[in-house]
Design an enzyme around this catalytic site. Structure first.
Site, PDB file in Angstrom:
ATOM      1  N   HIS A  65     -30.311  29.203 -50.060  1.00 47.55           N
ATOM      2  CA  HIS A  65     -30.838  30.561 -50.239  1.00 47.55           C
ATOM      3  C   HIS A  65     -31.320  30.797 -51.673  1.00 47.55           C
ATOM      4  O   HIS A  65     -31.446  31.941 -52.110  1.00 47.55           O
ATOM      5  CB  HIS A  65     -29.781  31.612 -49.847  1.00 47.55           C
ATOM      6  N   ASP A  88     -25.323  31.980 -56.753  1.00 48.92           N
ATOM      7  CA  ASP A  88     -24.662  31.821 -58.051  1.00 48.92           C
ATOM      8  C   ASP A  88     -24.601  30.333 -58.439  1.00 48.92           C
ATOM      9  O   ASP A  88     -24.950  29.459 -57.641  1.00 48.92           O
ATOM     10  CB  ASP A  88     -23.258  32.473 -58.033  1.00 48.92           C
ATOM     11  N   LEU A 108     -11.198  33.411 -44.987  1.00 51.36           N
ATOM     12  CA  LEU A 108     -10.136  34.413 -45.075  1.00 51.36           C
ATOM     13  C   LEU A 108      -9.723  34.889 -43.695  1.00 51.36           C
ATOM     14  O   LEU A 108      -8.543  35.178 -43.449  1.00 51.36           O
ATOM     15  CB  LEU A 108     -10.640  35.590 -45.918  1.00 51.36           C
ATOM     16  N   SER A 123     -19.321  34.353 -43.331  1.00 48.84           N
ATOM     17  CA  SER A 123     -19.009  35.188 -42.163  1.00 48.84           C
ATOM     18  C   SER A 123     -19.693  34.717 -40.894  1.00 48.84           C
ATOM     19  O   SER A 123     -19.359  35.174 -39.808  1.00 48.84           O
ATOM     20  CB  SER A 123     -19.428  36.639 -42.445  1.00 48.84           C
TER      21      SER A 123
HETATM   22  C1  BJW Z   1     -13.215  34.673 -48.157  1.00 52.26           C
HETATM   23  C2  BJW Z   1     -12.670  35.171 -49.305  1.00 52.26           C
HETATM   24  C3  BJW Z   1     -11.825  34.331 -50.000  1.00 52.26           C
HETATM   25  C4  BJW Z   1     -13.902  36.712 -48.514  1.00 52.26           C
HETATM   26  N1  BJW Z   1     -11.579  33.106 -49.539  1.00 52.26           N
HETATM   27  N2  BJW Z   1     -12.946  33.457 -47.699  1.00 52.26           N
HETATM   28  C5  BJW Z   1     -31.633  37.776 -34.716  1.00 52.26           C
HETATM   29  C6  BJW Z   1     -30.876  36.705 -34.274  1.00 52.26           C
HETATM   30  C7  BJW Z   1     -30.750  35.552 -35.042  1.00 52.26           C
HETATM   31  C8  BJW Z   1     -31.375  35.450 -36.271  1.00 52.26           C
HETATM   32  C9  BJW Z   1     -32.117  36.516 -36.693  1.00 52.26           C
HETATM   33  C10 BJW Z   1     -32.246  37.657 -35.932  1.00 52.26           C
HETATM   34  N3  BJW Z   1     -33.027  38.524 -36.613  1.00 52.26           N
HETATM   35  C11 BJW Z   1     -33.379  37.960 -37.781  1.00 52.26           C
HETATM   36  C12 BJW Z   1     -32.827  36.730 -37.848  1.00 52.26           C
HETATM   37  C13 BJW Z   1     -32.957  35.778 -38.962  1.00 52.26           C
HETATM   38  C14 BJW Z   1     -32.207  36.243 -40.199  1.00 52.26           C
HETATM   39  C15 BJW Z   1     -30.759  36.540 -39.827  1.00 52.26           C
HETATM   40  O1  BJW Z   1     -29.907  35.691 -39.753  1.00 52.26           O
HETATM   41  N4  BJW Z   1     -30.440  37.806 -39.607  1.00 52.26           N
HETATM   42  C16 BJW Z   1     -29.090  38.159 -39.175  1.00 52.26           C
HETATM   43  C17 BJW Z   1     -28.505  39.188 -40.117  1.00 52.26           C
HETATM   44  C18 BJW Z   1     -29.157  38.587 -37.737  1.00 52.26           C
HETATM   45  N5  BJW Z   1     -32.254  35.132 -41.120  1.00 52.26           N
HETATM   46  C19 BJW Z   1     -33.267  34.956 -41.948  1.00 52.26           C
HETATM   47  O2  BJW Z   1     -34.187  35.748 -42.032  1.00 52.26           O
HETATM   48  C20 BJW Z   1     -33.252  33.677 -42.742  1.00 52.26           C
HETATM   49  N6  BJW Z   1     -34.478  32.995 -42.582  1.00 52.26           N
HETATM   50  C21 BJW Z   1     -34.860  32.504 -41.408  1.00 52.26           C
HETATM   51  O3  BJW Z   1     -34.212  32.630 -40.386  1.00 52.26           O
HETATM   52  O4  BJW Z   1     -36.029  31.800 -41.498  1.00 52.26           O
HETATM   53  C22 BJW Z   1     -36.618  31.348 -40.306  1.00 52.26           C
HETATM   54  C23 BJW Z   1     -37.817  32.207 -40.010  1.00 52.26           C
HETATM   55  C24 BJW Z   1     -38.510  32.786 -41.047  1.00 52.26           C
HETATM   56  C25 BJW Z   1     -39.617  33.563 -40.768  1.00 52.26           C
HETATM   57  C26 BJW Z   1     -40.007  33.759 -39.456  1.00 52.26           C
HETATM   58  C27 BJW Z   1     -39.282  33.159 -38.432  1.00 52.26           C
HETATM   59  C28 BJW Z   1     -38.192  32.379 -38.710  1.00 52.26           C
HETATM   60  C29 BJW Z   1     -33.106  33.974 -44.223  1.00 52.26           C
HETATM   61  C30 BJW Z   1     -31.772  34.538 -44.542  1.00 52.26           C
HETATM   62  C31 BJW Z   1     -31.709  34.895 -46.022  1.00 52.26           C
HETATM   63  C32 BJW Z   1     -30.352  35.457 -46.412  1.00 52.26           C
HETATM   64  N7  BJW Z   1     -30.429  35.940 -47.738  1.00 52.26           N
HETATM   65  C33 BJW Z   1     -29.208  36.480 -48.352  1.00 52.26           C
HETATM   66  C34 BJW Z   1     -29.572  37.081 -49.716  1.00 52.26           C
HETATM   67  C35 BJW Z   1     -29.851  35.977 -50.721  1.00 52.26           C
HETATM   68  C36 BJW Z   1     -30.203  36.534 -52.053  1.00 52.26           C
HETATM   69  C37 BJW Z   1     -29.124  37.389 -52.656  1.00 52.26           C
HETATM   70  O5  BJW Z   1     -27.982  36.939 -52.873  1.00 52.26           O
HETATM   71  O6  BJW Z   1     -29.421  38.553 -52.940  1.00 52.26           O
HETATM   72  O7  BJW Z   1     -28.243  35.449 -48.482  1.00 52.26           O
HETATM   73  S1  BJW Z   1     -28.394  37.709 -47.341  1.00 52.26           S
HETATM   74  C38 BJW Z   1     -26.765  37.188 -47.760  1.00 52.26           C
HETATM   75  O8  BJW Z   1     -26.121  36.702 -46.561  1.00 52.26           O
HETATM   76  C39 BJW Z   1     -26.930  35.999 -48.696  1.00 52.26           C
HETATM   77  C40 BJW Z   1     -25.870  35.075 -48.184  1.00 52.26           C
HETATM   78  O9  BJW Z   1     -26.153  33.750 -48.574  1.00 52.26           O
HETATM   79  C41 BJW Z   1     -25.927  35.288 -46.703  1.00 52.26           C
HETATM   80  C42 BJW Z   1     -24.662  34.859 -45.986  1.00 52.26           C
HETATM   81  O10 BJW Z   1     -23.580  35.651 -46.376  1.00 52.26           O
HETATM   82  P1  BJW Z   1     -22.116  35.005 -46.494  1.00 52.26           P
HETATM   83  O11 BJW Z   1     -22.125  34.015 -47.572  1.00 52.26           O
HETATM   84  O12 BJW Z   1     -21.668  34.552 -45.167  1.00 52.26           O
HETATM   85  O13 BJW Z   1     -21.282  36.261 -47.006  1.00 52.26           O
HETATM   86  P2  BJW Z   1     -20.507  37.367 -46.147  1.00 52.26           P
HETATM   87  O14 BJW Z   1     -20.212  38.485 -47.061  1.00 52.26           O
HETATM   88  O15 BJW Z   1     -21.242  37.699 -44.915  1.00 52.26           O
HETATM   89  O16 BJW Z   1     -19.165  36.655 -45.694  1.00 52.26           O
HETATM   90  C43 BJW Z   1     -18.168  36.283 -46.614  1.00 52.26           C
HETATM   91  C44 BJW Z   1     -17.028  35.637 -45.864  1.00 52.26           C
HETATM   92  O17 BJW Z   1     -16.079  35.156 -46.800  1.00 52.26           O
HETATM   93  C45 BJW Z   1     -16.289  36.589 -44.928  1.00 52.26           C
HETATM   94  O18 BJW Z   1     -16.069  35.962 -43.663  1.00 52.26           O
HETATM   95  C46 BJW Z   1     -14.939  36.822 -45.621  1.00 52.26           C
HETATM   96  O19 BJW Z   1     -13.860  36.980 -44.715  1.00 52.26           O
HETATM   97  C47 BJW Z   1     -14.783  35.557 -46.395  1.00 52.26           C
HETATM   98  N8  BJW Z   1     -13.995  35.702 -47.613  1.00 52.26           N
HETATM   99  N9  BJW Z   1     -13.116  36.494 -49.473  1.00 52.26           N
HETATM  100  C48 BJW Z   1     -12.150  32.741 -48.359  1.00 52.26           C
HETATM  101  N10 BJW Z   1     -11.234  34.749 -51.152  1.00 52.26           N
END
Ligand code: BJW
Length: 250
Positions: free
Chosen positions: A126, A111, A220, A195
């Site tokens: 991202h 955003d 949170l 998270s």
């Molecule tokens: C509050 C609140 C309030 C609520 N006040 N707080 C195994 C082990 C390790 C890694 C991997 C694995 N298998 C695969 C991977 C890699 C993979 C990965 O991490 N997977 C895991 C799920 C295991 N990662 C990738 O693929 C990344 N690329 C990569 O690693 O490249 C290297 C590579 C590439 C190719 C080959 C080899 C290596 C890319 C990751 C892309 C993530 N994309 C998204 C979507 C973006 C587009 C869209 O928006 O549609 O990004 S997924 C989604 O998750 C989005 C976010 O940016 C991202 C993180 O989420 P976030 O922001 O943490 O949100 P939440 O909901 O999870 O958490 C919110 C938090 O806020 C919570 O804790 C609440 O408590 C809190 N909260 N209200 C304060 N009011």
């Protein structure tokens, strides 16, 4: 002094008192109180959509219409006048205005609420929802309009090759070299509203801490990586972040 961290204020006094280098990483939690759902909380985006249907290159190759529809709906929501920056976004912009600190604001969020809250130079690791990339000619443009498979690229004319400029699972996040180089050289790393489930962002705390930075989590609830932080405060970002910024600026 780093060339890439945002510079704030004038240079008077900078030579006498080195500025503290701060890296802030934000996630969906910072925008939750603005009305945007997080991903992994109850009722979050991944409770309503399967990642493998909408947020991978395979999903786009298999069913581009479905993926584009998902992002068209997300764009429509972000265009809604009811959605705006909150006090957490605004507080971080205030911090960037301090002449005693250098701030690099890295966000996982696609955003534009940090920008609407007054921040400039935000690093969107991202990608950005309001940008579109053409897979045929690589043209990247600001674009708030609906995405459909019928739309053609204004640059090369190819139809069916437009995608949102966001980073899907399995794709490389943006500007990682720059981020890691800054993490190696910061005094304080602060993670807000994420998270800690998604790598490599989830690993930034360990990188910064092993390079000697102090680390703080504002969320949170405890994140997946909560034990990696020196300090933590739990509550809504719109309360925690302004209070923390006030302390830093005091
Ligand atoms: C509050 C609140 C309030 C609520 N006040 N707080 C195994 C082990 C390790 C890694 C991997 C694995 N298998 C695969 C991977 C890699 C993979 C990965 O991490 N997977 C895991 C799920 C295991 N990662 C990738 O693929 C990344 N690329 C990569 O690693 O490249 C290297 C590579 C590439 C190719 C080959 C080899 C290596 C890319 C990751 C892309 C993530 N994309 C998204 C979507 C973006 C587009 C869209 O928006 O549609 O990004 S997924 C989604 O998750 C989005 C976010 O940016 C991202 C993180 O989420 P976030 O922001 O943490 O949100 P939440 O909901 O999870 O958490 C919110 C938090 O806020 C919570 O804790 C609440 O408590 C809190 N909260 N209200 C304060 N009011």
């Amino acid at each position: 002094m780093s060339e890439t961290l945002a510079r704030a204020g004038g240079d008077g006094g900078a030579a006498a008192r080195p500025r503290k280098r701060i890296i802030v990483l934000t996630g969906a939690g910072v925008s939750q109180e603005s009305g945007l759902a997080t991903f992994r909380d109850a009722g979050g985006i991944w409770a309503r959509y399967r990642i493998e249907d909408v947020a991978t290159p395979d999903a786009y190759a298999r069913d581009p219409a479905r993926v584009l529809d998902f992002y068209t709906q997300r764009r429509a929501q972000l265009r809604d006048p009811a959605i705006d920056a909150n006090d957490a976004h605004r507080a971080l912009a205030r911090l960037a205005g301090s002449d005693r600190h250098e701030l690099l604001l890295v966000t996982q969020n696609v955003d534009d609420l940090h920008e609407r809250g007054g921040s400039a130079g935000v690093l969107h690791m991202h990608g950005e929802l309001f940008k579109t990339r053409c897979l045929a000619c690589d043209r990247l443009v600001d674009d708030r309009a609906d995405l459909t498979v019928a739309r053609a690229c204004d640059g090369c004319g190819a139809a069916g090759r437009l995608r949102p400029h966001v980073v899907w699972f399995g794709e490389m996040p943006l500007e990682l070299d720059r981020i890691y180089s800054e993490l190696m050289d910061c005094d304080l790393f602060v993670s807000i509203g994420t998270s800690g489930h998604v790598y490599p962002a989830a690993d930034f705390v360990r990188a910064a801490r092993s390079a000697g930075a102090r680390t703080l989590e504002l969320n949170l609830e405890p994140s997946e990586g909560a034990t990696s932080f020196h300090d933590a405060r739990y509550g809504p970002a719109s309360i925690l972040v302004p209070a923390w910024v006030d302390e830093i600026l005091a």
